[in-house]
Write a protein that holds these residues in place. Structure first.
Motif, short mmCIF file in Angstrom:
data_model
loop_
_atom_site.label_atom_id
_atom_site.label_comp_id
_atom_site.label_asym_id
_atom_site.label_seq_id
_atom_site.Cartn_x
_atom_site.Cartn_y
_atom_site.Cartn_z
N ASN A 99 0.82 -1.21 0.00
CA ASN A 99 0.00 0.00 0.00
C ASN A 99 0.86 1.26 0.00
OD1 ASN A 99 -2.28 -1.64 0.18
ND2 ASN A 99 -2.44 -1.45 2.40
N VAL A 100 1.81 1.31 0.92
CA VAL A 100 2.63 2.52 1.09
C VAL A 100 3.46 2.80 -0.15
CG1 VAL A 100 4.57 3.50 2.37
CG2 VAL A 100 2.71 2.35 3.60
N PHE A 101 4.14 1.78 -0.68
CA PHE A 101 5.07 2.04 -1.77
C PHE A 101 4.40 2.10 -3.14
CE2 PHE A 101 7.91 0.52 1.62
CZ PHE A 101 8.72 1.64 1.69
N THR A 102 3.19 1.56 -3.27
CA THR A 102 2.43 1.77 -4.50
C THR A 102 2.06 3.24 -4.64
OG1 THR A 102 1.51 -0.47 -4.56
CG2 THR A 102 0.27 1.23 -5.69
N VAL A 103 1.56 3.84 -3.57
CA VAL A 103 1.23 5.27 -3.60
C VAL A 103 2.49 6.10 -3.82
CG1 VAL A 103 0.31 7.19 -2.26
CG2 VAL A 103 -0.81 4.96 -2.16
N ALA A 104 3.58 5.72 -3.17
CA ALA A 104 4.84 6.46 -3.32
C ALA A 104 5.35 6.39 -4.76
CB ALA A 104 5.89 5.89 -2.37
N THR A 105 5.16 5.26 -5.43
CA THR A 105 5.59 5.15 -6.83
C THR A 105 4.84 6.13 -7.71
OG1 THR A 105 6.11 2.80 -6.52
CG2 THR A 105 5.82 3.57 -8.79
N ALA A 106 3.52 6.23 -7.53
CA ALA A 106 2.72 7.16 -8.33
C ALA A 106 3.14 8.61 -8.11
CB ALA A 106 1.23 6.98 -8.00
N ILE A 107 3.53 8.95 -6.89
CA ILE A 107 3.81 10.34 -6.56
C ILE A 107 5.27 10.73 -6.80
CG2 ILE A 107 3.85 12.04 -4.67
CD1 ILE A 107 1.54 10.49 -3.39
N PHE A 108 6.21 9.85 -6.45
CA PHE A 108 7.62 10.25 -6.39
C PHE A 108 8.50 9.65 -7.49
CE2 PHE A 108 6.14 10.40 -1.89
CZ PHE A 108 6.22 11.79 -1.73
N ALA A 109 8.06 8.62 -8.21
CA ALA A 109 8.93 8.00 -9.22
C ALA A 109 8.99 8.88 -10.46
CB ALA A 109 8.40 6.61 -9.58
N ASP A 110 10.13 9.54 -10.66
CA ASP A 110 10.27 10.44 -11.81
C ASP A 110 11.55 10.19 -12.59
OD1 ASP A 110 12.11 11.33 -9.97
OD2 ASP A 110 11.30 13.37 -9.80
N SER A 111 12.21 9.06 -12.31
CA SER A 111 13.44 8.70 -13.03
C SER A 111 13.60 7.19 -12.97
CB SER A 111 14.66 9.37 -12.41
OG SER A 111 14.89 8.85 -11.10
N PHE A 112 14.55 6.69 -13.75
CA PHE A 112 14.79 5.25 -13.78
C PHE A 112 15.13 4.72 -12.40
CE2 PHE A 112 18.13 1.91 -14.17
CZ PHE A 112 17.34 0.89 -14.69
N TRP A 113 16.04 5.37 -11.69
CA TRP A 113 16.48 4.83 -10.41
C TRP A 113 15.45 5.02 -9.31
CZ3 TRP A 113 19.77 1.23 -10.35
CH2 TRP A 113 20.80 1.19 -11.29
N SER A 114 14.71 6.13 -9.32
CA SER A 114 13.68 6.29 -8.30
C SER A 114 12.56 5.27 -8.50
CB SER A 114 13.12 7.71 -8.31
OG SER A 114 12.48 8.02 -9.53
N PHE A 115 12.21 5.02 -9.76
CA PHE A 115 11.17 4.02 -10.04
C PHE A 115 11.64 2.64 -9.59
CE2 PHE A 115 9.03 0.83 -12.59
CZ PHE A 115 7.70 1.25 -12.59
N CYS A 116 12.86 2.26 -9.95
CA CYS A 116 13.37 0.92 -9.60
C CYS A 116 13.50 0.76 -8.08
CB CYS A 116 14.72 0.68 -10.27
SG CYS A 116 14.61 0.46 -12.07
#
Length: 449
Positions: A99-116
């Motif tokens: 739950n926590v990291f799914t929401v975090a992916t939508a909000i904060f993943a803006d590059s290859f390394w942050s997404f991974c």
């Protein structure tokens, strides 16, 4: 008064499917739906981020694999916790991580390394849901429908989740961007709150820990016609050996051959599954399919996989001794189907071949999960399933990555189809070697009335 021994293992094995079975089956189905959804949605992210993030095919493959690396650690690590502290708490903890990291992916993943990085952390939770959902259902299911009940209680959700990822990829991402996939995934939060309220502990775990009061109440709900008998029962804890660690017991004399064979089979099976599902949308677009059709291939594989698993489960339940032979047949046919894509590239044949690949390769993996659970005793079952799926996830990690490298080095998809087809055939040979050499778990839990 003469005491009568009641075998809890047999009480569960001989039960009829009742309302409590069905409600818990639905709950686990919904939990594994979000597992399947979250596992497969990175395949639909590649199309949107490959160019903006400047990704090479090998990096794009790692984009899919990053969550699977987390799954590996979660699957291997959770077994010892679940076997010691319980199935319920471990499963709920895994849900909250997702739950926590799914929401975090939508909000904060803006590059290859942050997404991974966020996918890796999400994978830690994913590594709990499918193995532990399988363990929970296996410890609940009546013997005569063990595989079939597992398909309805675990695999249906996982397959529907994979299909939902494809549908969201086709209809939502063109409008709202790839982040929409993860906002939809956040719907697992209200489900987690419901699970906190209604999910009980596994009955076999309760018996193995001597938690007789809780076991009486749960058995009374599972078999209400015998609730009065359970209410007046005097329980005696089963004696179980806990001197060795989970891994040591899995590699001990009794389990060594089956454990090593199941690990190899899962490695090859998941290499094939994730190598294919991780790249099928992109590969099909390169082969001339439309955007919608290419994304639809992934959903098609998930849809047919459930029916393939259900058919295989029905056969396995009818004659358990032949389960390895049935599994081997499914993987072999699926491998041949994938290799056929090397020689065929037309829309209708592509659809038929991909449907067969999902029916056989993914369908066989669904049954392998419950087959594995049924071969280990209660005290080691979560560890056994977790290690099988965890080490199998090494293959899942390598599948998309190797498929990307093959495309990068040989400039085509044919090498991918050869690699995936041969991996499925190897899984067939491995599991076939267990024919007539493996039996069900032998543990028993007793009560005195």
């Amino acid at each position: 008064m003469t005491d009568v021994a009641i075998d809890v293992h047999e009480e569960l094995a001989e039960a009829k499917i009742g309302p409590m079975h069905k409600s818990l089956g639905v709950l686990i189905t919904l939990i594994t739906l979000f597992d399947g959804y979250d596992t497969f949605n990175p395949a639909y992210v590649i199309h949107y981020v490959a160019q903006p993030w400047g990704l090479q095919p090998g990096q794009a493959g790692f984009l899919v694999s990053s969550g699977l690396i987390g799954f590996l650690f979660g699957a291997v690590g959770h077994g010892a916790i679940a076997d010691r502290l319980g199935r319920r708490g471990t499963l709920l903890a895994g849900l909250w991580v997702i739950n926590v990291f799914t929401v975090a992916t939508a909000i904060f993943a803006d590059s290859f390394w942050s997404f991974c990085s966020l996918r890796f952390l999400t994978g830690l939770g994913l590594g709990v849901l499918l193995p532990l959902g399988t363990t929970f259902i296996n410890e609940l299911a009546p013997r005569r429908v063990s595989n079939t009940f597992s398909l309805w209680g675990v695999t249906l959700g996982w397959s529907l989740g994979g299909m939902l990822a494809g549908v969201a990829g086709v209809f939502l991402t063109p409008i709202y961007g790839w982040q929409a996939l993860y906002y939809v995934g956040a719907l697992s939060i209200p489900l987690t709150i419901v699970a906190h309220k209604i999910l009980p502990e596994s009955p076999k775990f309760l018996a193995s820990r001597g938690r007789w009061h809780e076991l009486k109440a749960l058995l009374g709900k599972l078999r209400p016609e015998r609730a009065e008998t359970y209410a007046s029962a005097k329980f005696i804890a089963p004696g179980e050996t806990k001197a060795q660690s989970g891994i040591a017991r899995l590699l001990g004399g009794r389990y060594r051959r089956q454990s090593l064979t199941l690990w190899l089979t899962a490695f090859m099976s998941l290499f094939a599954i994730f190598g294919l599902t991780g790249w099928i949308p992109t590969v099909m677009m390169h082969r001339g399919e439309t955007f919608a059709a290419s994304f639809g291939f992934g959903a098609l594989m998930q849809a047919t996989s459930f029916f393939g698993g259900l058919t295989l489960a029905f056969l396995a339940d009818r004659k358990l001794a032949n389960a390895p032979l049935y599994l081997a047949s499914w993987w072999f046919v699926g491998g041949v189907a994938v290799i056929t894509l090397v020689f065929v590239n037309q829309h209708s044949p592509n659809l038929a071949i991909v449907a067969v690949a999902g029916f056989c390769i993914i369908g066989a993996q669904h049954v392998l999960n419950n087959f594995t659970a049924g071969t280990y005793d209660t005290s080691i079952r979560a560890s056994g399933v977790g290690m099988m799926l965890g080490l199998g996830r090494v293959g899942a990690i390598l599948g998309p990555f190797v498929a990307g490298l093959l495309q990068q080095t040989v400039y085509g998809s044919n090498a991918v189809f050869w690699a995936i087809g041969c991996a499925a055939a190897t899984a067939a040979v491995a599991i076939g070697s267990l024919l007539k050499s493996i039996g069900p778990a032998q543990d028993r839990s007793t009560v005195m009335v």
